[in-house]
Design a protein around this motif. Structure first.
Motif, short mmCIF file in Angstrom:
data_model
loop_
_atom_site.label_atom_id
_atom_site.label_comp_id
_atom_site.label_asym_id
_atom_site.label_seq_id
_atom_site.Cartn_x
_atom_site.Cartn_y
_atom_site.Cartn_z
N MET A 27 0.64 -11.24 4.10
CA MET A 27 1.89 -10.57 3.77
C MET A 27 1.95 -9.25 4.52
O MET A 27 0.92 -8.70 4.93
CB MET A 27 1.98 -10.32 2.26
CG MET A 27 2.09 -11.60 1.47
SD MET A 27 2.20 -11.31 -0.28
CE MET A 27 3.80 -10.56 -0.39
N ALA A 28 3.13 -8.73 4.68
CA ALA A 28 3.31 -7.44 5.35
C ALA A 28 2.60 -6.35 4.57
O ALA A 28 2.66 -6.32 3.33
CB ALA A 28 4.79 -7.11 5.47
N ALA A 29 1.92 -5.46 5.28
CA ALA A 29 1.26 -4.34 4.63
C ALA A 29 2.30 -3.44 4.00
O ALA A 29 3.40 -3.27 4.54
CB ALA A 29 0.43 -3.56 5.64
N GLY A 71 8.18 -8.68 -4.34
CA GLY A 71 7.59 -8.94 -3.04
C GLY A 71 6.26 -9.66 -3.05
O GLY A 71 5.84 -10.19 -2.04
N ILE A 72 5.56 -9.67 -4.17
CA ILE A 72 4.28 -10.37 -4.24
C ILE A 72 4.31 -11.27 -5.47
O ILE A 72 4.55 -10.81 -6.59
CB ILE A 72 3.07 -9.40 -4.25
CG1 ILE A 72 1.76 -10.16 -4.13
CG2 ILE A 72 3.10 -8.49 -5.44
CD1 ILE A 72 0.57 -9.30 -3.77
N PRO A 73 4.15 -12.57 -5.29
CA PRO A 73 4.25 -13.48 -6.43
C PRO A 73 3.02 -13.40 -7.34
O PRO A 73 1.94 -13.02 -6.92
CB PRO A 73 4.35 -14.86 -5.77
CG PRO A 73 3.73 -14.70 -4.44
CD PRO A 73 3.94 -13.27 -4.03
N LEU A 80 -2.64 -12.14 -8.02
CA LEU A 80 -1.78 -11.58 -6.98
C LEU A 80 -2.42 -11.94 -5.65
O LEU A 80 -3.60 -11.64 -5.43
CB LEU A 80 -1.67 -10.07 -7.12
CG LEU A 80 -1.14 -9.51 -8.44
CD1 LEU A 80 -1.16 -8.00 -8.41
CD2 LEU A 80 0.25 -10.04 -8.72
N ASP A 81 -1.67 -12.58 -4.79
CA ASP A 81 -2.21 -13.05 -3.51
C ASP A 81 -1.48 -12.34 -2.37
O ASP A 81 -0.26 -12.43 -2.26
CB ASP A 81 -2.02 -14.57 -3.39
CG ASP A 81 -2.79 -15.17 -2.23
OD1 ASP A 81 -3.36 -14.43 -1.41
OD2 ASP A 81 -2.82 -16.42 -2.16
N SER A 82 -2.21 -11.64 -1.52
CA SER A 82 -1.60 -10.92 -0.39
C SER A 82 -1.50 -11.80 0.86
O SER A 82 -1.32 -11.29 1.95
CB SER A 82 -2.39 -9.65 -0.08
OG SER A 82 -3.68 -9.97 0.36
N CYS A 83 -1.59 -13.09 0.68
CA CYS A 83 -1.46 -14.04 1.78
C CYS A 83 -0.18 -14.86 1.56
O CYS A 83 0.00 -15.46 0.51
CB CYS A 83 -2.67 -14.96 1.84
SG CYS A 83 -2.63 -16.09 3.22
N ALA A 84 0.69 -14.89 2.55
CA ALA A 84 1.93 -15.65 2.44
C ALA A 84 1.70 -17.15 2.64
O ALA A 84 2.31 -17.98 1.98
CB ALA A 84 2.95 -15.14 3.45
#
Length: 140
Positions: free
Chosen positions: A124-126, A68-70, A108-112
């Motif tokens: 990205m979705a929490a 789920g997270i690239p 790890l990037d939490s931004c889509a």
């Protein structure tokens, strides 16, 4: 020699999902920190985390995957991935494989979706995302 004891920040599962330091009671009856570093990585929406992943075994290759997270691989053995002209050779993947003594630097990037200026336009979705090794085997 079989290196089958997989650790993240000095912890093995299920201790990898326990937040905060781990304590154990020593012979004097006092609790001491057996592992002060957490293995949980917390990233708020739109932020990034830089990880250096090292393989310290000598006889096995280890694969680390993310769901789920690239992972953007930006370094190999503590050197930026660049060609001789200085161009970035970064790549994005959901799994990495390391041999003994190798290390990779990943973001790890939490931004889509990011704007050209670098700001996050679509986070990205929490939720909880896991880094795991798909090549675990029972001890022999």
């Amino acid at each position: 020699m079989k290196d089958k004891y997989f650790l993240l920040n000095g912890r093995s599962y299920p201790d990898t999902v326990i937040p905060g330091p781990l304590q154990t009671q020593s012979a004097d009856g006092v609790n001491h920190f057996s592992q002060p570093m957490p293995a949980i990585i917390t990233i708020t929406a739109g932020q990034k985390a830089l990880l250096r992943i090292s393989d310290l075994d000598v006889s096995e290759y280890q694969t680390l995957a993310s769901l789920g997270i690239p992972m953007q691989v930006i370094g190999y053995n503590a050197k930026l991935l660049r060609d001789q002209a200085g161009n970035n050779m970064y790549y994005t993947t959901n799994s990495i494989t390391l041999g003994g003594g190798e290390s990779l630097d990943v973001i790890l990037d939490s931004c889509a979706v990011r704007a050209a200026a670098g700001s996050c336009t679509t986070p990205m979705a929490a939720g909880t995302y896991y880094l795991y090794t798909p090549n675990l085997e029972p001890p022999v």
